[in-house]
Design a protein around this motif. Structure first.
Motif, PDB file in Angstrom:
ATOM      1  N   VAL A   1       2.675  -2.978  -4.820  1.00  0.00           N
ATOM      2  CA  VAL A   1       3.634  -3.685  -3.970  1.00  0.00           C
ATOM      3  C   VAL A   1       4.602  -4.468  -4.862  1.00  0.00           C
ATOM      4  O   VAL A   1       4.433  -4.544  -6.075  1.00  0.00           O
TER       5      VAL A   1
ATOM      6  N   ARG B   1       4.038 -10.232  -4.137  1.00  0.00           N
ATOM      7  CA  ARG B   1       3.316  -9.799  -2.950  1.00  0.00           C
ATOM      8  C   ARG B   1       1.962  -9.235  -3.376  1.00  0.00           C
ATOM      9  O   ARG B   1       1.719  -8.955  -4.543  1.00  0.00           O
TER      10      ARG B   1
ATOM     11  N   ASP C   1       7.091 -11.243   6.170  1.00  0.00           N
ATOM     12  CA  ASP C   1       7.130 -10.978   4.737  1.00  0.00           C
ATOM     13  C   ASP C   1       6.913 -12.269   3.941  1.00  0.00           C
ATOM     14  O   ASP C   1       7.551 -13.296   4.218  1.00  0.00           O
TER      15      ASP C   1
ATOM     16  N   ASP D   1       3.251  -8.139   2.345  1.00  0.00           N
ATOM     17  CA  ASP D   1       4.459  -7.409   1.986  1.00  0.00           C
ATOM     18  C   ASP D   1       5.048  -6.808   3.244  1.00  0.00           C
ATOM     19  O   ASP D   1       4.582  -5.775   3.750  1.00  0.00           O
TER      20      ASP D   1
END
Length: 342
Positions: A179, A183, A313, A336
């Motif tokens: 990712v 994240r 997010d 994420d």
């Protein structure tokens, strides 16, 4: 390399079992079950369904969400304490049925905390730099599928009110992979308290007490739990585990946005939550509809909340499992949103 969740999935059997269907045989009432556990219904697997069937369905859902093909997987890890067979590993059956022919597959049995144990194990396998050792670090391989799946309806004594009213069947899964920076999984804390292994157990069926006419007659193959002692364990160990995890990684409790615990007992979790110091966090409970699905409960809840669009997010999620062993596993991850659009 940051490793995080690329997709979530879950599966629940079709049969919904209401409190009224389990209450009479367990010698209680619907009102008693709700008051003691917060549970209103649970799902039971069909006679033709085993743990691997539930696991495959959840895995397929997670792979679709992640946009990853089964042949891209390097690892298939199944957390379960109700495997299809004593051997081979249920993960091998799942690997075969998915067509994940490049993946190594194995089971993890830490009972209700098994998913967090499996999650950390898979993350370490994908990110060798997290594992200290001599020599150069190899390139992290591919993707991992981590599944929690259990069919407790096969091992509970329907007349035992300490267990019969709590448990249901289900499966949840996540796909792990690379990712973006900032994240993914920050870290975890795994502990076991083997001196209290007798609080939760299935006595017979292993090498200590093999199956026999006597073990069947004695009910030694049923799942047994010392409910009050387990509640005391959770009340003591869960706050300690959360504080230790946050302290280890230098995270202010006020930064935690979401708390997804093992869905053991809704009343117990609501009572324990204020003592965790997670003042800003949203407590996510699905136990009222699903019951306690053991190793499946955290990924099942994670998928339910994810599909409802509750995660944003960069938000900070704290997962916490506790169960037989006695074992406690907790994990922190930055969500994420690009990998999990909803």
């Amino acid at each position: 390399m940051n490793i995080g969740v690329l997709g979530t999935g879950s599966y629940l059997p079709a049969e919904t079992v209401s409190n009224s269907l389990v209450a009479e045989r367990a010698g209680v009432t619907d009102e008693w079950i709700v008051r003691k556990t917060g549970i209103r219904s649970r799902r039971y697997a069909a006679e033709t369904e085993a743990t691997s069937d539930l696991a495959v369905a959840a895995a397929e859902s997670a792979l679709r969400a992640a946009g990853i093909a089964a042949e891209q997987l390097s690892w298939v890890v199944v957390a379960t304490s109700t495997p299809d067979h004593p051997q081979p590993a249920t993960a091998c059956l799942v690997q075969y049925r998915l067509g994940a022919h490049r993946a190594a597959a194995f089971d993890v049995n830490s009972v209700c905390s098994g998913f967090v144990f499996a999650l950390e194990t898979a993350a370490r396998l994908l990110s060798p730099s997290r594992v200290p050792g001599p020599g150069p670090m190899p390139t992290a391989p591919g993707y991992a599928l981590v599944i929690g799946a259990d069919v407790y309806s096969r091992i509970i004594d329907r007349a035992d009110r300490r267990t019969a009213v709590l448990f249901g069947d289900g499966a949840g899964a996540v796909v792990l992979g690379p990712v973006r920076p900032g994240r993914g999984l920050i870290g975890s804390r795994l502990t076991s308290h083997g001196d209290q292994h007798d609080l939760i157990h299935v006595e017979a069926g292993g090498s200590r007490l093999p199956a026999s006419e006597k073990t069947l007659a004695d009910g030694a193959h049923w799942f047994k739990m010392r409910g009050r002692a387990v509640s005391e364990f959770v009340a003591r160990e869960l706050p300690q585990a959360v504080r230790a995890l946050l302290s280890t990684y230098g995270v202010d409790p006020a930064r935690v946005d979401h708390f997804i615990p093992h869905q053991a007992n809704g009343v117990m979790l609501r009572d324990a939550f204020p003592r965790l110091g997670l003042d800003r966090a949203k407590l996510h409970l699905t136990v009222d509809e699903h019951g306690n699905t053991s190793a499946a409960s955290i990924p099942l809840a994670l998928d339910t909340v994810c599909r409802a669009g509750a995660f944003r997010d960069g938000e900070l999620l704290l997962l916490a499992g506790f169960g037989g062993g006695m074992s406690v596993g907790s994990a922190l991850l930055h969500w994420d949103g690009d990998a999990n659009p909803r």
